[in-house]
Scaffold this motif. Structure first.
Motif, PDB file in Angstrom:
ATOM      1  N   MET A 112      -7.729  -6.843   0.262  1.00 22.51           N
ATOM      2  CA  MET A 112      -6.866  -6.918   1.445  1.00 22.51           C
ATOM      3  C   MET A 112      -7.229  -5.809   2.438  1.00 22.51           C
ATOM      4  O   MET A 112      -7.739  -4.758   2.073  1.00 22.51           O
ATOM      5  N   ASP A 113      -6.932  -6.062   3.663  1.00 23.00           N
ATOM      6  CA  ASP A 113      -7.142  -5.129   4.753  1.00 23.00           C
ATOM      7  C   ASP A 113      -6.543  -3.740   4.419  1.00 23.00           C
ATOM      8  O   ASP A 113      -5.379  -3.637   4.057  1.00 23.00           O
ATOM      9  N   MET A 114      -7.348  -2.697   4.572  1.00 19.98           N
ATOM     10  CA  MET A 114      -6.891  -1.339   4.233  1.00 19.98           C
ATOM     11  C   MET A 114      -5.679  -0.904   5.052  1.00 19.98           C
ATOM     12  O   MET A 114      -4.769  -0.258   4.551  1.00 19.98           O
ATOM     13  N   PHE A 115      -5.695  -1.291   6.333  1.00 18.36           N
ATOM     14  CA  PHE A 115      -4.581  -0.946   7.222  1.00 18.36           C
ATOM     15  C   PHE A 115      -3.259  -1.444   6.643  1.00 18.36           C
ATOM     16  O   PHE A 115      -2.295  -0.694   6.504  1.00 18.36           O
ATOM     17  N   VAL A 116      -3.257  -2.720   6.264  1.00 15.37           N
ATOM     18  CA  VAL A 116      -2.038  -3.336   5.749  1.00 15.37           C
ATOM     19  C   VAL A 116      -1.662  -2.719   4.400  1.00 15.37           C
ATOM     20  O   VAL A 116      -0.504  -2.389   4.149  1.00 15.37           O
ATOM     21  N   LYS A 117      -2.660  -2.519   3.562  1.00  9.81           N
ATOM     22  CA  LYS A 117      -2.439  -1.962   2.227  1.00  9.81           C
ATOM     23  C   LYS A 117      -1.748  -0.593   2.292  1.00  9.81           C
ATOM     24  O   LYS A 117      -0.776  -0.339   1.584  1.00  9.81           O
ATOM     25  N   LYS A 118      -2.268   0.263   3.177  1.00 12.30           N
ATOM     26  CA  LYS A 118      -1.695   1.612   3.324  1.00 12.30           C
ATOM     27  C   LYS A 118      -0.254   1.553   3.815  1.00 12.30           C
ATOM     28  O   LYS A 118       0.610   2.282   3.341  1.00 12.30           O
ATOM     29  N   ARG A 119      -0.030   0.679   4.824  1.00 19.94           N
ATOM     30  CA  ARG A 119       1.327   0.563   5.370  1.00 19.94           C
ATOM     31  C   ARG A 119       2.304   0.099   4.290  1.00 19.94           C
ATOM     32  O   ARG A 119       3.408   0.603   4.183  1.00 19.94           O
ATOM     33  N   ILE A 120       1.867  -0.864   3.483  1.00 17.55           N
ATOM     34  CA  ILE A 120       2.772  -1.401   2.458  1.00 17.55           C
ATOM     35  C   ILE A 120       3.130  -0.322   1.434  1.00 17.55           C
ATOM     36  O   ILE A 120       4.281  -0.179   1.039  1.00 17.55           O
ATOM     37  N   LYS A 121       2.138   0.476   1.065  1.00 19.43           N
ATOM     38  CA  LYS A 121       2.414   1.580   0.130  1.00 19.43           C
ATOM     39  C   LYS A 121       3.441   2.545   0.718  1.00 19.43           C
ATOM     40  O   LYS A 121       4.367   2.977   0.046  1.00 19.43           O
ATOM     41  N   ALA A 122       3.257   2.843   2.013  1.00 20.58           N
ATOM     42  CA  ALA A 122       4.178   3.762   2.695  1.00 20.58           C
ATOM     43  C   ALA A 122       5.592   3.170   2.741  1.00 20.58           C
ATOM     44  O   ALA A 122       6.575   3.873   2.499  1.00 20.58           O
ATOM     45  N   ILE A 123       5.660   1.878   3.043  1.00 24.37           N
ATOM     46  CA  ILE A 123       6.978   1.219   3.121  1.00 24.37           C
ATOM     47  C   ILE A 123       7.652   1.242   1.746  1.00 24.37           C
ATOM     48  O   ILE A 123       8.839   1.534   1.631  1.00 24.37           O
ATOM     49  N   GLN A 124       6.859   0.974   0.720  1.00 23.38           N
ATOM     50  CA  GLN A 124       7.429   0.968  -0.632  1.00 23.38           C
ATOM     51  C   GLN A 124       7.952   2.352  -1.019  1.00 23.38           C
ATOM     52  O   GLN A 124       8.837   2.473  -1.849  1.00 23.38           O
ATOM     53  N   LYS A 125       7.400   3.387  -0.385  1.00 26.87           N
ATOM     54  CA  LYS A 125       7.899   4.754  -0.639  1.00 26.87           C
ATOM     55  C   LYS A 125       9.080   5.097   0.261  1.00 26.87           C
ATOM     56  O   LYS A 125       9.594   6.203   0.223  1.00 26.87           O
ATOM     57  N   GLY A 126       9.479   4.147   1.134  1.00 31.36           N
ATOM     58  CA  GLY A 126      10.665   4.370   1.962  1.00 31.36           C
ATOM     59  C   GLY A 126      10.386   4.706   3.421  1.00 31.36           C
ATOM     60  O   GLY A 126      11.298   5.055   4.164  1.00 31.36           O
ATOM     61  N   ASP A 127       9.120   4.623   3.861  1.00 28.62           N
ATOM     62  CA  ASP A 127       8.786   4.943   5.249  1.00 28.62           C
ATOM     63  C   ASP A 127       9.010   3.713   6.139  1.00 28.62           C
ATOM     64  O   ASP A 127       8.174   2.833   6.234  1.00 28.62           O
ATOM     65  N   GLN A 128      10.165   3.695   6.819  1.00 26.38           N
ATOM     66  CA  GLN A 128      10.504   2.535   7.669  1.00 26.38           C
ATOM     67  C   GLN A 128       9.573   2.395   8.866  1.00 26.38           C
ATOM     68  O   GLN A 128       9.272   1.281   9.280  1.00 26.38           O
ATOM     69  N   ASN A 129       9.128   3.501   9.411  1.00 25.12           N
ATOM     70  CA  ASN A 129       8.284   3.418  10.605  1.00 25.12           C
ATOM     71  C   ASN A 129       6.985   2.659  10.355  1.00 25.12           C
ATOM     72  O   ASN A 129       6.469   1.996  11.246  1.00 25.12           O
ATOM     73  N   ALA A 130       6.492   2.773   9.139  1.00 24.10           N
ATOM     74  CA  ALA A 130       5.268   2.044   8.805  1.00 24.10           C
ATOM     75  C   ALA A 130       5.494   0.540   8.943  1.00 24.10           C
ATOM     76  O   ALA A 130       4.571  -0.218   9.231  1.00 24.10           O
ATOM     77  N   ILE A 171      10.221  -6.007  -0.367  1.00 25.67           N
ATOM     78  CA  ILE A 171       8.832  -5.530  -0.400  1.00 25.67           C
ATOM     79  C   ILE A 171       8.389  -5.133  -1.819  1.00 25.67           C
ATOM     80  O   ILE A 171       7.215  -5.258  -2.161  1.00 25.67           O
ATOM     81  N   ASP A 172       9.333  -4.699  -2.631  1.00 27.58           N
ATOM     82  CA  ASP A 172       8.979  -4.307  -4.006  1.00 27.58           C
ATOM     83  C   ASP A 172       8.557  -5.494  -4.866  1.00 27.58           C
ATOM     84  O   ASP A 172       7.920  -5.314  -5.895  1.00 27.58           O
ATOM     85  N   THR A 173       8.932  -6.693  -4.447  1.00 27.38           N
ATOM     86  CA  THR A 173       8.543  -7.874  -5.233  1.00 27.38           C
ATOM     87  C   THR A 173       7.209  -8.445  -4.742  1.00 27.38           C
ATOM     88  O   THR A 173       6.704  -9.400  -5.313  1.00 27.38           O
ATOM     89  N   TYR A 174       6.659  -7.862  -3.661  1.00 25.95           N
ATOM     90  CA  TYR A 174       5.376  -8.364  -3.156  1.00 25.95           C
ATOM     91  C   TYR A 174       4.279  -8.061  -4.176  1.00 25.95           C
ATOM     92  O   TYR A 174       4.133  -6.939  -4.637  1.00 25.95           O
ATOM     93  N   ASN A 175       3.525  -9.112  -4.494  1.00 27.27           N
ATOM     94  CA  ASN A 175       2.440  -8.961  -5.464  1.00 27.27           C
ATOM     95  C   ASN A 175       1.103  -8.926  -4.714  1.00 27.27           C
ATOM     96  O   ASN A 175       0.710  -9.912  -4.101  1.00 27.27           O
ATOM     97  N   PRO A 176       0.400  -7.774  -4.767  1.00 25.02           N
ATOM     98  CA  PRO A 176      -0.807  -7.613  -3.948  1.00 25.02           C
ATOM     99  C   PRO A 176      -1.981  -8.527  -4.322  1.00 25.02           C
ATOM    100  O   PRO A 176      -2.993  -8.495  -3.622  1.00 25.02           O
ATOM    101  N   THR A 177      -1.846  -9.344  -5.361  1.00 22.63           N
ATOM    102  CA  THR A 177      -2.932 -10.291  -5.625  1.00 22.63           C
ATOM    103  C   THR A 177      -2.913 -11.405  -4.571  1.00 22.63           C
ATOM    104  O   THR A 177      -3.885 -12.117  -4.381  1.00 22.63           O
ATOM    105  N   MET A 178      -1.777 -11.535  -3.874  1.00 22.55           N
ATOM    106  CA  MET A 178      -1.663 -12.521  -2.800  1.00 22.55           C
ATOM    107  C   MET A 178      -1.858 -11.777  -1.484  1.00 22.55           C
ATOM    108  O   MET A 178      -1.488 -10.607  -1.370  1.00 22.55           O
ATOM    109  N   LYS A 179      -2.474 -12.457  -0.498  1.00 24.32           N
ATOM    110  CA  LYS A 179      -2.596 -11.817   0.821  1.00 24.32           C
ATOM    111  C   LYS A 179      -1.203 -11.532   1.358  1.00 24.32           C
ATOM    112  O   LYS A 179      -0.311 -12.375   1.227  1.00 24.32           O
ATOM    113  N   PHE A 180      -1.042 -10.381   1.998  1.00 26.94           N
ATOM    114  CA  PHE A 180       0.278 -10.061   2.530  1.00 26.94           C
ATOM    115  C   PHE A 180       0.714 -11.096   3.565  1.00 26.94           C
ATOM    116  O   PHE A 180       1.863 -11.527   3.592  1.00 26.94           O
TER     117      PHE A 180
END
Lengths: 82, 187
Positions: free
Chosen positions: B1-19, B60-69
């Motif tokens: 998956m696109d690195m941009f999206v991957k990084k944002r999702i990790k940040a969101i999962q940690k609670g960063d709403q701005n991402a 977002i916590d139920t998103y499975n990264p094996t599927m495209k976001f």
């Protein structure tokens, strides 16, 4: 004479981009001799062109702001223990 | 998956709403377009698209990264649109008589002159006719046609989004195209 159903199936396979070469050849030959199927095929292609060219609308400019304003303030977290 | 999206999702999962704002910016056009083509109304499309993004965020916590976001997001938006469609009452049909115009149908109100698809599609009337034809499709054909032709997705992605075998997706696209041809093929 009624044309076999597979001719229409091949048209769709062609439009999906996964027709096998033998079928494509047979389809082309059939279309050259059958005005009815040829008309059917052209109207399918025209339909696809219409749908693909449907204008692309954009959401209002404040869309992202509105979504962000509606997000729950704090994400629910599963609490372990007490 | 696109690195941009991957990084944002990790940040969101940690609670960063701005991402998440960046994710919304990235996909808002596509999600809105999908909802608009499914529902046929700007206001409802905006509501549905907003709701889809909110649901994606909350889950977002139920998103499975094996599927495209994007596939996951489209799945949420498609299901939401279908839910909303089911709550709406059935619309008038294309060949139904227009009120106050005896014997006139929607078709006969369209300009009769011949033009290439590119020229004809410029006209607002045709835009409306195309949208009406999409809205006449039963929802199971509508969703595959919108994903294929409006969002330009592959059969594989559509199969993933709708959780259907590729063979079923193909059959539905074929039937959807045939149904649309009946409304649009003569224009």
């Amino acid at each position: 004479m009624k044309c076999p159903d597979k001719i229409i199936e091949w048209m769709h396979d062609y439009l999906d981009g996964d027709i096998v070469p033998d079928h494509e050849k047979a389809l082309r030959e059939h279309l050259q001799h059958c005005p009815e199927c040829s008309h059917h095929f052209n109207s399918l292609k025209k339909t696809v062109a219409f749908i693909q060219h449907a204008s692309h609308l954009a959401p209002p400019s404040d869309f992202t702001k509105n979504v962000m304003a509606k997000l729950p303030k704090e994400k629910k977290r599963v609490r372990i223990g007490r | 998956m696109d690195m941009f999206v991957k990084k944002r999702i990790k940040a969101i999962q940690k609670g960063d709403q701005n991402a998440y704002a960046e994710i919304v910016e990235l996909y808002k056009d596509k999600v809105y377009r999908l909802c608009y083509r499914m529902l046929g109304n700007r206001h409802e499309a905006e509501d549905a698209a907003q709701e889809a993004f909110i649901r994606a965020y909350v889950n977002i916590d139920t998103y499975n990264p094996t599927m495209k976001f994007s596939s996951w997001l489209y799945r949420i938006a498609t299901n939401l649109s279908i839910d909303k469609l089911r709550k709406k009452k059935p619309d008038v049909y294309l060949d139904e008589e227009v009120r106050g115009t005896e014997g006139l149908t929607v078709y006969s109100q369209l300009p009769a002159k011949e033009a290439s698809p590119e020229d004809t599609v410029e006209s607002l009337e045709l835009q409306e006719t195309v949208q009406q034809a999409i809205e006449k499709l039963p929802e199971k054909y509508r969703s595959v046609i919108v994903l294929k032709y409006i969002e330009d997705l592959s059969l594989q992605e559509i199969s993933e989004i709708l959780d259907l075998p590729i063979g079923t997706v193909k059959t539905r696209i074929h039937r959807g195209r045939e149904a649309l041809r009946k409304h649009l093929g003569h224009l």
